[in-house]
Design an enzyme around this catalytic site. Structure first.
Site, short mmCIF file in Angstrom:
data_model
loop_
_atom_site.label_atom_id
_atom_site.label_comp_id
_atom_site.label_asym_id
_atom_site.label_seq_id
_atom_site.Cartn_x
_atom_site.Cartn_y
_atom_site.Cartn_z
N ASP A 192 0.80 40.52 38.10
CA ASP A 192 0.97 41.76 37.33
C ASP A 192 1.51 41.42 35.95
OD1 ASP A 192 0.77 44.47 37.22
OD2 ASP A 192 2.52 44.89 38.47
N GLU A 252 -1.37 47.57 33.67
CA GLU A 252 -1.24 49.02 33.68
C GLU A 252 -2.04 49.55 32.49
OE1 GLU A 252 2.69 50.61 34.23
OE2 GLU A 252 3.03 49.36 36.02
N GLU A 265 -2.82 55.14 41.41
CA GLU A 265 -1.47 55.35 41.96
C GLU A 265 -1.03 56.80 41.84
OE1 GLU A 265 1.53 52.47 40.91
OE2 GLU A 265 3.12 53.66 41.88
N SER A 274 6.74 45.30 40.46
CA SER A 274 7.62 46.03 41.39
C SER A 274 8.72 45.10 41.90
CB SER A 274 6.82 46.59 42.56
OG SER A 274 6.05 45.58 43.17
N LYS A 298 -3.29 41.94 36.77
CA LYS A 298 -3.36 43.41 36.77
C LYS A 298 -2.64 43.91 35.53
CE LYS A 298 -0.77 46.23 39.44
NZ LYS A 298 -0.12 47.01 38.36
O1 KIV Z 1 3.94 46.40 40.72
C1 KIV Z 1 3.33 46.75 41.75
O2 KIV Z 1 3.68 46.37 42.87
C2 KIV Z 1 2.21 47.65 41.60
C3 KIV Z 1 1.61 48.24 42.84
C4 KIV Z 1 2.52 49.25 43.39
C5 KIV Z 1 0.25 48.74 42.64
O3 KIV Z 1 1.81 47.93 40.51
#
Ligand code: KIV
Length: 270
Positions: free
Chosen positions: A79, A111, A177, A41, A109
């Site tokens: 992420d 997706e 989400e 994000s 993390k």
């Molecule tokens: O990239 C991000 O910040 C996210 C969150 C909104 C869960 O994936």
């Protein structure tokens, strides 16, 4: 230091926020937040892109390293950006491994989709904890837009199935989400790993938001976010006041500078 096991054992709702730099990470940590997500994000939130798609592995690694330097206590999760995992197996492992080896993250993390189940299993077996992410996955914006997901029974079943498959593959937590609250409640009930909701109602084991939304910095926050401050207003007024002070000659004042008595004879400088 918070570990993935602590999250599983938590008896209070887990708090998670994004951060993309050391200063913010330090403040987020000081407020007692359990998990810091260095989310892709960052693309929309701080890097000026229109979506998360252009974000690179180098950008996430660099920001993750800054966050890890700023925050000791929270679990730091990096992420994995668009196409950094899921194309070539060796590249996926290298890219995810970089976040732990080089950047200091404690987990990644990803997706989630059909193709990330096996990868989650591999990474977990290699000692890289994986947080899954189902429902709205912004890297699929060209297929789904940013619309709510799982509103139809078949789609809801598919989201629940993906979450379960990733738990079986070893994910230590799962972001839900922008899905209906009753679906999130059902998934939370079914899984034994913690669910982290964003736009998924109150039944999740924890909640996550994007820091710029929480601070009131975002120009276009999503409908499920809440601004708990007015950083945009604060920054605008501090910067306007600074500009006015410089233009009017009020800043810098005498106390902001110093004179060197040894330089009395400045005439001899040239
Ligand atoms: O990239 C991000 O910040 C996210 C969150 C909104 C869960 O994936």
């Amino acid at each position: 230091m918070t570990t993935v096991r602590d999250l599983r054992d938590a008896d209070e709702p887990i708090t998670m926020l994004t951060a993309y730099d050391a200063v913010t990470a330090e403040l987020v940590a000081r407020a007692g937040v359990d998990v810091i997500l260095v989310g892709d994000s960052m693309g929309n939130a701080v890097l000026g892109y229109d979506s998360t798609l252009p974000v690179t592995v180098d950008e996430v690694a660099s920001r993750t390293a800054a966050v890890a330097r700023g925050a000791d206590e929270p679990l730091v999760v990096a992420d994995m950006p668009f196409l950094s995992v899921g194309v070539e197996e060796a590249d996926s492992i290298d890219n995810a491994g970089r976040m732990l080896k080089e950047a200091g993250a404690e987990a990644v993390k990803i997706e989630s989709n059909e193709h990330t189940v096996e990868l989650t299993d591999q990474l977990t077996a290699l000692g890289i904890p994986v947080m899954a992410h189902v429902g709205l996955t912004p890297q699929s914006v060209n297929q789904t837009g940013y619309a709510r997901q799982g509103t139809e029974p078949e789609e809801a079943r598919e989201i629940a199935r993906l979450a379960r498959e990733h738990e079986r593959a070893g994910a230590f937590a799962c972001v839900l989400e922008h899905i209906p609250s009753n679906l999130a409640a059902e998934i939370t009930d079914e899984l034994s790993i913690p669910t982290m909701g964003i736009g998924a109602g109150p039944a999740c084991d924890g909640q996550v938001l994007v820091i710029t939304d929480v601070l009131g910095l975002s120009e276009h926050p999503p409908p499920f976010a809440e601004a708990f401050g007015d950083a945009r207003g604060e920054i605008e007024s501090a910067v306007a006041e600074y500009a006015e002070a410089v233009e009017s000659g009020r800043f810098p004042a005498e106390e902001h500078g110093h004179e060197a008595p040894e330089l009395d004879d400045l005439d001899e400088l040239y």
